[in-house]
Design an enzyme around this catalytic site. Structure first.
Site, short mmCIF file in Angstrom:
data_model
loop_
_atom_site.label_atom_id
_atom_site.label_comp_id
_atom_site.label_asym_id
_atom_site.label_seq_id
_atom_site.Cartn_x
_atom_site.Cartn_y
_atom_site.Cartn_z
N GLY A 45 -9.06 8.98 56.84
CA GLY A 45 -8.79 10.34 56.84
C GLY A 45 -10.03 10.91 57.41
N HIS A 144 -19.30 -4.77 56.19
CA HIS A 144 -19.27 -3.48 55.26
C HIS A 144 -19.35 -3.84 54.04
CE1 HIS A 144 -17.66 0.17 53.89
NE2 HIS A 144 -17.80 0.85 55.02
N HIS A 207 -22.35 2.32 60.92
CA HIS A 207 -23.09 1.45 60.27
C HIS A 207 -23.86 0.56 61.19
CE1 HIS A 207 -21.58 2.24 56.25
NE2 HIS A 207 -20.35 1.90 56.60
#
Length: 488
Positions: A45, A144, A207
C-alpha cells in the site's frame, strides 16, 4: 469464459527497475499465454500511495484488481505472484483473493521458491547470470528477510548455492542470515579479497540502492571498511530471463487448473416472471459457455422462455431429454445420458448452466443429474431461485406460515391423502391433473375454506383463485394450492 492473469508484485517506486523486472515478467506471461489478458496488482500500500502522489500512476491492490476484473466480465483468473517465497506478502495476497473465490474461478501460481526443484533452478539461473565467483572473490546476495517462518527459505537457498560454489553467501536486511554472520564466515577465508554484492529481490529498489550499495551506512561501505574490494550488481532478479521463465512455469500450473476446471451450475430461474430471476442467476447465465435446457418433448420450453432475455445470441444451447414418465428405467437412462453430456463439456473446461424452474432443490429433475455429475468428482453449484409456492403466496398477498406454524410441501400427484391430517399449513405442488380430486379431499378434511390456488404463477397466462372452492374445471400442470390450517 473470459480469462485473465493477475500478476501480483510487492511493487517498486523506481520506474526503471519496474520496467526491467515487473513489467518484463508480465510481458513474458502475456507472450506465454496469449489468450489470457495480463493485469497488474501490487501488495504494498505504501508504494501504491507513493506512485499515485508522486507520478499520478494508479496501481490496483489485489482486491481492487479483482473487483475491476469482475466488473469487466472476467470469469477465470490465474493469479501469479512474483514474490520470492510464501511469506507475509503472499499470505496477504491470498486473504485479499478470498472474497472473490465464490464469484470467479481463481487459481494461484506459486512464488519463486516453492518446491525443492525451484531452489535448484534458481541457483543454476543465478550462477549462469552472474557467473561463479573467482577464487579470491565472494558472491553475497542480499535478501529482504522477514519475521515470518518462511524466512528459512534464505538458509535453504544459501545451502543449495553453496553446493555449487562454497564462496556464495546469503544475508538479509530484516531477518537471518545477517551481514554479520556472513562477515564472520569471510574472516575464515583470508584468500577472499573481493566481494560482489547482488540483490536477491525481484527489483533493484530502495534496499539494493541504499542499504546494499549506498555511500554511507551500507553493506558496501561496511565491507570496504573491512578491507574488501566491493562491486555491486544493481539488478533485480526479474532481470534474469530464467527467473522470469520460472514464474511463467508456475503460472502454467494455475492456467492448466482453470483450463480443466469446468463447472456445472444448476440455475433456478424462478416461477415464470423473468424479473424474479436473481442477479446471480443472470450473471451465471451470461458467463456460461453452454446453457442446457430441459426438454420434456413439449413444444413450450418454459425455463428457456423465462431466461431467454438474459442470453445473447452466441450462447450455445443444448436441449436435454427429461421425460415426464414414471418408468424408472427410462428416466434413469435419460439422466445418465445428460450427466455424460455435461461431464464431456466439463472435461473441456466449459462452464455449464442447467436451467430449472423455480428452485433447483425443490422437486427438480435437475438434482438427479446434479448428483450424478457431483459423484464423478466434478465441481457443481446450485443457484437458488424463487420457489413457485413463495411466489404464489406473494401473488395472493398471504403468508405461508407465521409464528410457530409449520409448513408442509406435498407433491400433489403422489398420494397427498396420506398427509392430509398432518397439523401444518400445506402447499400442494403440480396439482394440475388431480386438481378436482384435491379440492374434494380438502373439503372432506375441513381445509377447503382456507385454501387458495394459483395456476401458472407469474406467467402471462396466470390465473388466481383466492378461494379454491370456486374452481369448477381442470387446470394446467403448473397449478399450486395453498391450504392454511388443518387438524391439530
Amino acid at each position: 469464459m473470459k480469462k485473465a492473469i493477475l500478476a501480483v508484485s510487492f511493487g517498486t517506486s523506481y520506474p526503471d527497475t519496474l520496467e526491467k523486472t515487473i513489467a518484463a515478467t508480465e510481458r513474458e506471461l502475456a507472450a506465454a499465454y496469449p489468450e489470457w489478458e495480463v493485469r497488474r496488482a501490487f501488495t504494498s500500500g505504501m508504494i501504491i500511495k507513493k506512485l499515485r502522489q508522486r507520478d499520478g500512476l494508479e496501481i490496483d491492490n489485489v482486491g481492487e484488481a479483482l473487483h475491476r476484473l469482475e466488473a469487466d466480465g472476467f470469469t477465470h483468473v490465474a493469479v501469479q505472484p512474483t514474490h520470492v517465497m510464501h511469506g507475509e506478502e503472499y499470505e496477504k495476497m491470498l486473504a485479499q483473493l478470498e472474497p472473490y473465490r465464490l464469484r470467479m474461478q481463481i487459481a494461484v501460481g506459486m512464488p519463486m521458491l516453492h518446491a525443492e526443484a525451484d531452489y535448484a533452478a534458481v541457483a543454476d539461473a543465478l550462477l549462469e547470470w552472474l557467473s561463479e565467483p573467482k577464487a579470491d572473490e565472494a558472491l553475497v546476495f542480499m535478501g529482504h528477510g522477514t519475521p515470518h517462518f518462511a524466512n528459512s527459505a534464505y538458509s535453504q537457498m544459501e545451502h543449495v548455492l553453496k553446493s555449487r560454489c562454497d564462496r556464495i553467501y546469503m544475508a538479509t536486511v530484516e531477518g537471518y542470515p545477517t551481514l554479520e554472520s556472513v562477515k564472520r564466515q569471510l574472516e575464515g577465508r583470508p584468500e577472499i579479497k573481493k566481494v560482489t554484492l547482488a540483490a536477491f529481490m525481484l527489483v533493484a529498489g530502495d534496499h539494493a540502492r541504499n542499504d546494499m550499495a549506498g555511500s554511507e551506512d551500507s553493506w558496501k561501505a561496511e565491507l570496504e571498511a573491512d578491507g574488501y574490494s566491493v562491486r555491486c550488481v544493481l539488478q533485480g532478479l526479474g532481470e534474469c530471463r530464467k527467473i522470469r521463465e520460472l514464474f511463467v512455469e508456475h503460472c502454467r500450473e494455475a492456467v492448466e487448473e482453470l483450463s480443466r476446471c469446468g463447472k456445472l451450475w444448476g440455475v433456478g430461474v424462478g416461477p415464470g416472471d423473468p424479473e424474479l430471476m436473481t442477479m446471480k442467476a443472470v450473471r451465471v447465465l451470461r458467463e456460461a459457455d453452454v446453457v442446457m435446457v430441459p426438454d420434456t418433448s413439449k413444444s413450450d420450453k418454459t425455463a428457456l422462455n423465462i431466461a431467454k432475455d438474459y442470453l445473447d445470441g452466441s450462447k450455445e444451447l443444448i436441449f436435454v431429454k427429461t421425460p415426464m414418465v414414471r418408468d424408472k428405467a427410462v428416466v434413469d437412462a435419460a439422466y445418465d445420458d445428460a450427466a455424460r453430456q455435461i461431464c464431456a463439456l466439463l472435461d473441456q473446461g466449459k462452464q455449464v448452466a442447467f436451467l430449472t424452474l423455480g428452485d433447483p432443490t425443490v422437486y427438480s429433475t435437475y438434482m438427479y443429474i446434479h448428483e450424478k455429475v457431483m459423484c464423478q468428482g466434478y465441481t457443481v453449484e446450485v443457484v437458488p431461485g424463487v420457489t413457485s409456492f413463495c411466489a404464489a403466496a406473494a401473488r395472493l398477498n398471504i403468508s405461508l406460515c407465521q409464528g410457530s406454524e409449520p409448513l408442509l410441501v406435498i407433491p400433489a400427484s403422489h398420494n397427498p391423502e396420506a398427509l392430509m391430517d398432518v397439523p401444518a399449513n400445506k402447499v400442494f405442488m403440480k396439482a394440475g391433473s388431480s386438481i378436482l380430486e384435491l379440492q374434494k379431499s380438502l373439503a372432506e378434511h375441513g381445509m377447503l375454506e382456507n385454501a387458495a390456488m394459483v395456476e401458472n404463477c407469474s406467467m402471462p397466462n396466470e390465473r388466481l383463485f383466492p378461494k379454491f372452492k370456486e374452481l369448477n374445471e381442470t387446470s394446467g400442470y403448473f397449478s399450486l394450492v395453498i391450504a392454511k390450517g388443518g387438524k391439530s
